[in-house]
Design a protein around this motif. Structure first.
Motif, mmCIF file in Angstrom:
data_model
loop_
_atom_site.group_PDB
_atom_site.id
_atom_site.type_symbol
_atom_site.label_atom_id
_atom_site.label_comp_id
_atom_site.label_asym_id
_atom_site.label_seq_id
_atom_site.Cartn_x
_atom_site.Cartn_y
_atom_site.Cartn_z
ATOM 1 N N GLU A 73 -50.282 -1.094 64.276
ATOM 2 C CA GLU A 73 -49.975 0.089 65.089
ATOM 3 C C GLU A 73 -51.051 1.163 64.957
ATOM 4 O O GLU A 73 -51.804 1.214 63.994
ATOM 5 C CB GLU A 73 -48.605 0.666 64.702
ATOM 6 C CG GLU A 73 -48.542 1.274 63.311
ATOM 7 C CD GLU A 73 -47.211 1.992 63.105
ATOM 8 O OE1 GLU A 73 -46.383 2.025 64.041
ATOM 9 O OE2 GLU A 73 -47.011 2.528 61.998
ATOM 10 N N ILE A 74 -51.097 1.979 66.004
ATOM 11 C CA ILE A 74 -52.065 3.073 66.069
ATOM 12 C C ILE A 74 -51.259 4.361 66.168
ATOM 13 O O ILE A 74 -50.470 4.530 67.084
ATOM 14 C CB ILE A 74 -52.968 2.937 67.305
ATOM 15 C CG1 ILE A 74 -53.712 1.584 67.263
ATOM 16 C CG2 ILE A 74 -53.944 4.093 67.379
ATOM 17 C CD1 ILE A 74 -54.371 1.228 68.569
ATOM 18 N N VAL A 75 -51.402 5.235 65.176
ATOM 19 C CA VAL A 75 -50.620 6.471 65.151
ATOM 20 C C VAL A 75 -51.546 7.663 65.274
ATOM 21 O O VAL A 75 -52.503 7.803 64.507
ATOM 22 C CB VAL A 75 -49.808 6.584 63.841
ATOM 23 C CG1 VAL A 75 -48.957 7.834 63.862
ATOM 24 C CG2 VAL A 75 -48.947 5.342 63.647
ATOM 25 N N LEU A 76 -51.277 8.518 66.269
ATOM 26 C CA LEU A 76 -52.096 9.706 66.472
ATOM 27 C C LEU A 76 -51.220 10.951 66.289
ATOM 28 O O LEU A 76 -50.205 11.088 66.978
ATOM 29 C CB LEU A 76 -52.723 9.691 67.869
ATOM 30 C CG LEU A 76 -53.531 10.931 68.258
ATOM 31 C CD1 LEU A 76 -54.621 11.208 67.243
ATOM 32 C CD2 LEU A 76 -54.123 10.759 69.648
ATOM 33 N N ASP A 77 -51.597 11.796 65.353
ATOM 34 C CA ASP A 77 -50.803 12.992 65.061
ATOM 35 C C ASP A 77 -49.329 12.653 64.909
ATOM 36 O O ASP A 77 -48.460 13.290 65.523
ATOM 37 C CB ASP A 77 -50.992 14.039 66.171
ATOM 38 C CG ASP A 77 -52.423 14.549 66.173
ATOM 39 O OD1 ASP A 77 -53.121 14.302 65.172
ATOM 40 O OD2 ASP A 77 -52.829 15.152 67.171
#
Ligand SMILES: Nc1ncnc2c1ncn2[C@@H]1O[C@H](COP(=O)(O)OP(=O)(O)OP(=O)(O)O)[C@@H](O)[C@H]1O
Ligand SMILES: Nc1ncnc2c1ncn2[C@@H]1O[C@H](COP(=O)(O)OP(=O)(O)OP(=O)(O)O)[C@@H](O)[C@H]1O
Ligand SMILES: [Mg+2]
Ligand SMILES: [Mg+2]
Lengths: 522, 309, 336, 336
Positions: A73-77
């Motif tokens: 997964e890619i988590v931004l802020d």
């Protein structure tokens, strides 16, 4: 000023990160990324390194929504990003500058800068607003091209800068990704880029930066991550990493290219240009001897590509003569030049050299099929043998004859193109290379240099154009610095240092008429 | 509203008109690829020469839109007299009425129009009937069952008329007649290809009725190619048009037994005469050339053939 | 530095582009003018109001369909089924009026709807499932024709006053279809040069990959455009039916697709996509209209007309090339 | 990471291509097989020696022209004038025999020569002056038809024994045209896979610039191929004339070009160039032949045939796509 809404104030943003967890991505049978983790804090420049084919671009494509990861997964802020598309990625504030240019040749500079993000008024394009922003961006990047210019007419370096500039007015950028932005940039452009990157950094963007020019890493990066064999091989702050260490991790122990050893035993003159002038260069004189490796250095647009391409027959000489082994080159066209033993490794791989949908064998052997055959018919056994040998010599990875050219990583594509001529070295007199290691990792770069040296040792005259001073220093026996199509300086042996090259190329920029210094050389 | 129709004063009638004195006739014949076209032109021009007229032609290549455009051009050009073979009669009506409203003589060819000064007719319906009848006669005389392939082309108005004519008399519920296949055929190549295939399905196929000579001749070729004798008494192939090749084939007294013909010479002459008479204000309501089924025995076969160069 | 190496390069499409292309096209334009001069010399009827009205009228439907076709081709797609779409919508409209006693207005709307649906069907197949546009639309070319002939064997005709006005009516002395065609052309030009999707048309045509990376809707736009060309074909069919006052299922619109393609390519649109202007398309359409009309006026025999048309196409293509070459930069890029 | 491969590649470069593509095509192949099964169930005449011979005969000329057409399309060119070239050479051969009393052999050679010249004319215009192949060959399509009808208004016929043998003769029970077609196909395959220029065909189609810089004759090769397709069209015209024992100037070969194009694209050749196999082309030709024959056998009405053909094309295109997808790499290359 970024176009599209007032930028949110970065300083108010919580210092949470862009974090990638256990990212997995494979193409068909091969797994490229096998559980990669990565954390990037606001205002951090993170250098993403690795050999060709390590999966840097793939990782970047995952973040940019171009390809969908198989897992992870890619988590931004704090907000996980699911089923991204390029459009959604933009909205999330992720701006990607891809390794391969995504400009539209027939559209104007302005239209390209705004492609997909046009300024609108009443449903129509707000040309005025676009034009203002465009001019400002061109100014920032020191591009003196008219905003109405057709991008297709611009030199590749200029295109590269435009590609980068696209990201600068996009939606308030929270993540900026640059995939080998300097591959075809020269020093001065690179400097400008770094200045702009610094500003982005201040505005609190997280910046992922990919390059094969390790020097840059130690100039702008805060942290480094090396991906190799599908995983993270090294990760840490630039401050506590020695360059040698990074190199050896990337190249898997191969080490960095060694500097050129002086050649004294030069053979007869194989390539001679007399008063040669073509599109955007000349008139100039030049001699290259058997066994000699000549480097052409200069700022973008100094006419190196135009020169080598003219010698290779792509352009007709406006005046002057080209001589191979003492007899003048008659007629036009690369086919003719080839028959006289002049081969070119062009600068724009995708456009000028690669058959992306054809097999590696076709890409490597195409000019050789005729000679390998008998009575006009191909002899596949000999073809297979030659492919095997050549693939081994250039260390093609993977050495798979039936794999599509486009499915190889940048560096290996370059090896295919180089191998194309290596495979028929016996029939060559002159090898011309334009930006030979553009987008090639240190390991592969070393191998390519060695191939060039072997060819020279085998009696060829090798001429290469490069925008990478370090490369010229490492590979060239003799270097010519070009400006506006003229030779303005000549350096030999020990005198070829990055400093000397840069100095000549830049301080002399603007001085005209000091042509044909090169007349004086042996 | 501001939109009005573009047909000038509707339906100008012949008498009230001041005809042009220019001796030019426009002959609009859309089926330029038919083999009769050349000879038709020859006769029209022959008579025109005698009467001091010039004949002009269109190039519609069987395309309705192009035909309408071309005739429209003529109407604007105020060609004194137009003889037109309407691919689609209804489509020609507005033009015809516009033409007549400006006192252009408008003669309809092959199928009658509401707006016309006269017509040169050879009924497609009759033609189809004639073919059907001679086919029935052959069947009766022979008294054996037949298997039939019908090659039609209803895309063309004339093709549809001929098909209707044929249907109206054939097979007329005759128990001996089995229509094994009905296919569309436009060209000789189609005729040969389709017949060849149907011959595969029904090796005992022994009758082909074509909507014109070209397709029927294709069918004949298929029989010959299949190794049937050129004069096999058990085979009947019939076409329509009475084209040069059709009649030649008939005259060989072989399996190509009939071609329903109209006298090309008469029609060619009529094209010029009707138009010219009307221009010269001589009364002429046009002609109706009867289609005749020509077989090898037919008395006039030679005359019909002599019409061709 | 690089700035100096780029001669003005005002050649990008858009306001400036269209201006340049006006000049680029001029070679073809000159060809057209010469042709007009020639025909005028041959027949004093050629340059009359009436005859010009003719040419306009016979070019109207061609222009209506050529505009969206050009947009498709620039995007790298194509619709070869328009010929049958014209037939289908014309026949549907006709039989609704004649057999079902619908009001002409309602029937026309139905015709347009049918056309649009047919277009969208192509669009879904081509842009979403990525089937070859040519083969798919060659298929639907047959399919729609078959349906047309299945619906009605012989032509419905006699559609009454409303249709007559639509097909042959005059407004301010200009035929209604011509007004419509001009409207379509204006819209097309506004779309291509004035709007963002218009720019995207070029982007998709030149480099779909790049357009996609820039967040352009590389699938939706072609889909919509297929719907639009379907609508245009429907309109064309209705206008033909109205003008002919009959709709022959077997022949209405047959081989129209080739005429459209010819006009579009003649107008300098590159079949490979990425290049083309609205002005060029207009030029291509007019060129064909004038050629046919002039030859009929001059009473050229049919085989000679075929030869002349063929030769004209080749020459026109040559002139277009000539126009292209005038772009200095292009000459450089095109290695020579 | 990518160590799932053998150094040097397990299969011969040429061999592997055709092998892979054989599998790629298999989806369409399966479609064909299903169709055959269906028709066999419908009519017990379908799978008879006689009918197979008949299908072969109907497909022969199509195959003869489809092979060079495929090579052109793979290179990124196309020849739409073949329909008229067929007509021209057929008529020339015919009138030389009938009007000029030439021996059939000489007349045939003349026919072939005419076709070749016509092809070379296209080639010069297209590959040297770089005019759009589509527009130029659409032009010559008209031009050659015009010339044909100018030469002879009504069909020459009755060509005598030699022609009869050529068009209808059997050798070992197989029609002569079928032998010729098989020969052409074999040559085409040998050329594409067995020779260097065959490789260049792909190189030009995928990336002309790269091919040019690698010394490929990017202009001569297309020119020659245009000559070859002209020759093939000439051959086709001669065979048609021989089989019909007559050559109708107005209709011989009309719309044949579309049939050829359909077969080629159906066979999985990409119109944009760079992709296609000889096996696929054969498949496309047979597919069309079987479809037409089967429907005629079943006496399907005309409009239904049109519908079925159209649907078949679309479905076949879908199957081909399906085939494509099975190639992992290709999937990725086509921006996943
Ligand atoms: N479209 C594709 N199809 C199949 N394999 C691919 C494709 N694109 C990349 N790969 C493979 O994935 C691996 C990673 O490619 P990628 O471009 O991410 O490497 P990279 O680290 O960016 O290399 P470079 O430094 O040369 O840009 C390579 O082995 C490449 O062959
Ligand atoms: N202004 C231009 N117009 C057309 N082609 C150009 C122009 N500038 C460069 N090119 C071509 O684009 C390609 C790459 O451009 P590039 O800037 O590398 O060439 P160059 O002008 O010789 O400068 P350099 O010294 O950087 O190579 C070459 O083929 C070059 O000939
Ligand atoms: Mg990369
Ligand atoms: Mg360069």
């Amino acid at each position: 000023m970024p176009y599209g809404g007032a930028p949110r104030n970065p300083w108010k943003e919580p210092r949470v990160t862009l974090s990638i967890r256990g990212l997995v991505k494979g193409y068909g049978a091969t797994t490229v990324l096998d559980g990669v983790d990565l954390d990037i804090a606001p205002g951090e420049v993170h250098a993403l390194l690795g050999p060709n084919g390590a999966g840097k671009s793939t990782l970047i494509k995952c973040i940019g929504g171009v390809v969908t990861p198989d897992a992870g997964e890619i988590v931004l802020d704090g907000a996980p990003l699911h089923n991204l598309t390029p459009a959604r990625a933009f909205e999330a504030g992720i701006a990607t500058i891809h390794q391969h240019l995504s400009l539209i040749d027939v559209l104007s500079v302005t239209e390209n800068l705004f492609l997909g993000q046009e300024a609108r008024r009443a449903g129509l394009i707000d040309r005025g607003a676009q034009r203002r922003t465009a001019d400002e961006l061109l100014e920032r990047f020191g591009l003196r091209v008219p905003a109405t210019a057709r991008v297709g007419d611009l030199p590749i370096g200029t295109k590269q800068l435009l590609e980068i500039a696209k990201a600068w007015h996009r939606t308030d950028v929270r993540v900026l990704i640059l995939d080998e932005p300097t591959a075809s940039l020269s020093e001065s452009e690179t400097e400008r880029l770094f200045a702009e990157v610094a500003k982005m950094k201040e505005r609190g963007a997280r910046i992922i930066y990919t390059t094969h020019r390790l020097g840059e890493v130690f100039r702008i990066a805060d942290r480094v991550t090396v991906v190799r064999d599908g995983g993270v091989a090294l990760s840490g702050a630039v401050a506590d990493l020695a360059p040698e260490r990074v190199v050896s991790v990337i190249s898997g122990g191969t080490g960095a290219p060694t500097a050129q050893v002086e050649r004294s035993d030069l053979g007869a003159v194989r390539l001679r240009a007399r008063g040669l002038a073509g599109p955007r260069f000349g008139p100039l004189d030049m001699e290259v001897r058997a066994g000699e490796i000549l480097g052409l250095y200069g700022v973008l647009g100094s006419g190196r590509s135009s020169f080598v391409e003219t010698v290779a027959g792509r352009f007709a000489a406006v005046e002057g003569v080209i001589e191979v082994d003492g007899s003048p080159l008659t007629g036009r066209g690369p086919a003719r030049a080839l028959r006289r033993g002049i081969a070119l490794v062009p600068s724009d791989r995708a456009r000028q050299a690669l058959w992306a949908t054809r097999s590696a064998a076709d890409n490597l052997l195409l000019p050789s099929f005729g000679e390998l055959g008998r009575l006009g018919l191909r002899r596949t056994r000999r073809e297979r043998r030659l492919f095997g040998e050549t693939a081994r010599k250039v260390d093609l990875q993977p050495p798979d004859a039936s794999r599509k050219g486009g499915a190889f990583s940048g560096g290996n594509q370059q090896k295919l193109v180089l191998g194309r001529w290596l495979a028929r070295a016996g029939r060559l007199a002159v090898l011309l290379l334009d930006e030979p290691t553009q987008g090639v990792d240190v390991g592969a770069r070393k191998q390519i240099y060695e191939v060039c040296r072997d060819l020279a040792a085998g009696g060829l005259a090798v001429v290469f154009a490069s925008s990478d001073a370090q490369e010229v220093q490492q590979l060239a026996h003799r270097a010519l610095v070009m400006d506006r199509g003229r030779v303005i300086a000549e350096l030999t042996g020990e005198d070829i240092t990055e400093a000397a090259l840069l100095q000549n190329a830049h301080q002399l920029t603007g001085v005209t008429g000091t042509a044909n210094v090169s007349e004086s050389h042996p | 509203g501001g939109v009005q129709e573009d047909t000038g004063a509707a339906g100008g009638s012949g008498e009230s008109c001041q005809r042009s004195t220019e001796k030019v006739i426009g002959f609009d014949y859309p089926l330029t690829s038919l083999s009769v076209y050349g000879d038709l032109k020859r006769f029209a021009e022959k008579r025109a020469g005698e009467r001091g007229y010039q004949v002009k032609y269109t190039a519609d290549d069987q395309d309705l839109q192009k035909q309408i455009q071309n005739v429209q051009t003529w109407v604007t050009q105020k060609i004194p007299a137009i003889v037109s073979y309407p691919l689609e009669p209804a489509s020609m009506e507005p033009l015809a009425s516009q033409a007549r409203s400006q006192c252009t003589v408008f003669v309809s060819y092959a199928s009658p129009l509401k707006n016309q000064d006269a017509a040169v007719l050879f009924s497609g319906l009759e033609s189809g009937k004639a073919l059907g009848e001679s086919a029935m006669k052959w069947i009766k005389d022979r008294g054996k069952p037949v298997k039939v392939l019908v090659l039609n082309n209803r895309d063309l108005a004339v093709g549809a008329q001929r098909d209707d004519g044929l249907k109206s008399v054939f097979p007329a519920g005759d128990a001996d007649v089995e229509i094994v296949s009905t296919q569309k055929a436009g060209t000789r190549t189609d005729g040969e290809q389709i017949t060849r295939t149907v011959l595969q399905a029904h090796p005992d196929l022994n009758m082909v009725l074509g909507y014109n000579d070209d397709v029927a001749l294709g069918a004949r070729q298929a029989f010959l190619n299949a190794g049937k004798k050129a004069d096999d008494p058990n085979v009947f192939i019939g076409g329509q048009d009475g084209s040069k090749e059709g009649l030649t084939a008939v005259s060989e007294d072989g399996i190509y037994r009939v071609s329903v013909a109209v006298r090309i010479r008469d029609i060619g002459f009529a094209v010029t005469d009707v138009a010219a008479d009307l221009l010269e204000s001589k009364p002429n309501t046009g002609v109706n050339v009867p289609p005749v089924a020509i077989d090898a025995e037919h008395a006039e076969l030679k005359d019909y053939m002599s019409d061709y160069s | 530095m690089t700035a100096t190496t780029v001669p003005g390069g005002k050649t990008a499409p858009g306001g400036s582009r269209s201006a340049i292309d006006l000049i680029l096209r001029s070679a073809l334009l000159i060809g057209l003018i010469l042709m007009v001069v020639f025909f005028t010399a041959q027949s004093d009827l050629f340059l009359t109001a009436g005859n010009i009205k003719n040419i306009a009228l016979s070019s109207a439907v061609l222009l209506i369909v050529a505009v969206p076709q050009a947009l498709l081709v620039i995007m790298g797609y194509v619709d070869l089924s328009v010929g049958s779409a014209v037939g289908l919508s014309g026949v549907v409209t006709g039989l609704l009026i004649v057999d079902q006693q619908w009001s002409w207005g309602a029937a026309v709307l139905a015709g347009l709807a049918i056309g649009t649906i047919g277009g969208l069907a192509n669009g879904v197949l081509v842009s979403y499932t990525r089937l070859s546009p040519i083969i798919v639309t060659l298929g639907t070319l047959q399919l729609y024709r078959g349906i047309t002939q299945f619906l009605r064997e012989d032509p419905p005709s006699d559609f009454g006053r409303g249709m007559a006005l639509l097909g042959r009516g005059l407004y301010l002395g200009v035929p209604v279809p011509v007004w419509i065609a001009l409207g379509v052309f204006a819209l097309g030009a506004l779309f291509l040069y004035g709007t963002a999707p218009g720019r995207h048309v070029y982007a998709i045509g030149v480099n779909t990959e790049a357009a996609y990376l820039s967040g352009v809707a590389t699938k939706r736009l072609p889909l919509i455009m297929y719907g639009v060309i379907g609508l245009a074909a429907g309109l064309g069919g209705v206008l033909y039916a109205a003008r002919l006052d009959s709709a022959p299922p077997g022949t209405l619109g047959v081989s129209f697709e080739l005429e459209v393609l010819t006009a579009v390519l003649l107008g300098g649109v590159a079949f490979s996509g990425g290049r083309g202007t609205m002005f060029g398309v207009l030029l291509g359409v007019v060129f064909l209209g004038v050629l046919r009309n002039g030859m009929t006026l001059m009473n050229v025999p049919y085989f000679a007309q075929a030869m002349a048309t063929g030769a004209a196409l080749v020459i026109a293509a040559g002139l277009d090339q000539l126009g292209q070459r005038t772009g200095m930069v292009r000459r450089v890029l095109r290695r020579n």
